[in-house]
Design a protein around this motif. Structure first.
Motif, PDB file in Angstrom:
ATOM      1  N   CYS A  49     -15.664 -10.913 -47.803  1.00  0.00           N
ATOM      2  CA  CYS A  49     -16.013 -11.709 -46.632  1.00  0.00           C
ATOM      3  C   CYS A  49     -15.180 -12.986 -46.679  1.00  0.00           C
ATOM      4  CB  CYS A  49     -17.497 -12.058 -46.658  1.00  0.00           C
ATOM      5  SG  CYS A  49     -17.988 -13.150 -45.302  1.00  0.00           S
ATOM      6  N   GLY A  72     -16.066  -6.985 -43.021  1.00  0.00           N
ATOM      7  CA  GLY A  72     -16.283  -5.599 -42.633  1.00  0.00           C
ATOM      8  C   GLY A  72     -17.258  -4.999 -43.635  1.00  0.00           C
ATOM      9  N   VAL A  85     -17.079   1.186 -41.228  1.00  0.00           N
ATOM     10  CA  VAL A  85     -17.036  -0.256 -41.490  1.00  0.00           C
ATOM     11  C   VAL A  85     -17.562  -0.990 -40.255  1.00  0.00           C
ATOM     12  CG1 VAL A  85     -15.568  -2.229 -42.025  1.00  0.00           C
ATOM     13  CG2 VAL A  85     -15.157  -0.027 -43.140  1.00  0.00           C
ATOM     14  N   PRO A  87     -18.003  -4.325 -38.320  1.00  0.00           N
ATOM     15  CA  PRO A  87     -17.384  -5.655 -38.316  1.00  0.00           C
ATOM     16  C   PRO A  87     -18.414  -6.754 -38.058  1.00  0.00           C
ATOM     17  CG  PRO A  87     -16.945  -4.534 -36.243  1.00  0.00           C
ATOM     18  CD  PRO A  87     -17.762  -3.581 -37.089  1.00  0.00           C
TER      19      PRO A  87
END
Length: 173
Positions: A49, A72, A85, A87
């Motif tokens: 992150c 993600g 993934v 977002p």
């Protein structure tokens, strides 16, 4: 992430009130594997992150920290059961309060952040808290197909589900 003030690597703890007075900004990266509470909800902990913290006072002199996140999150789609993934790009302004009574005075758009008595905040915990809050209740990959199949119950299941089935069985005896 914002330009302007000098950006410094994020320490483990920050004195909230000193950071507000100095209008400090920080940027950092944190591996998902360093977030145990978040990790329980993830498919795996691959990734990181990126985040920024900006401390200051608004026009009403409310002390705040603005947290910007970009991550993600690897999740398991509840439709396809495959990894995808998710977002997360979010900006959250946290109004810094000393006790819960101050929460009511925060302007709209602020989330309250109760600062401990020692004034120390842990940026890693703030980042993890916001990511946990960003998790969808039911993760579904945006490109997965909805399951549109009707399952019909068999005659035996319908009989077993009927509240009168037991009575009918007794009556036959």
């Amino acid at each position: 992430m914002s330009a302007g003030a000098s950006v410094v690597q994020v320490p483990e703890t920050l004195d909230a009130w000193r950071m507000v007075a100095a209008r400090r900004q920080f940027e950092g990266r944190m591996p998902l594997s360093a977030m145990p509470r978040l990790g329980d909800s993830l498919a795996d902990t691959d990734g990181e992150c990126r985040f920024a913290l900006e401390f200051g006072h608004d026009a009403l002199q409310v002390p705040y920290v603005e947290l910007t996140l970009d991550a993600g999150l690897p999740l398991v789609c509840q439709r396809s059961l495959e990894r995808f993934v998710f977002p997360v790009k979010t900006v959250q302004r946290l109004g810094l309060i000393r006790d819960e009574a101050e929460e009511a005075a925060l302007p709209p758009g602020y989330e309250a952040l109760l600062v401990p008595e020692d004034g120390l905040l842990r940026p890693a915990e703030l980042v993890e808290d916001e990511l946990v809050l960003a998790l969808p209740v039911v993760p579904v990959a945006p490109d997965s197909e909805p399951v549109e199949q009707t399952w019909s119950a068999g005659e035996e299941e319908l009989q077993a589900a009927s509240p009168f089935a037991a009575l009918a069985a007794l009556k036959k005896k």
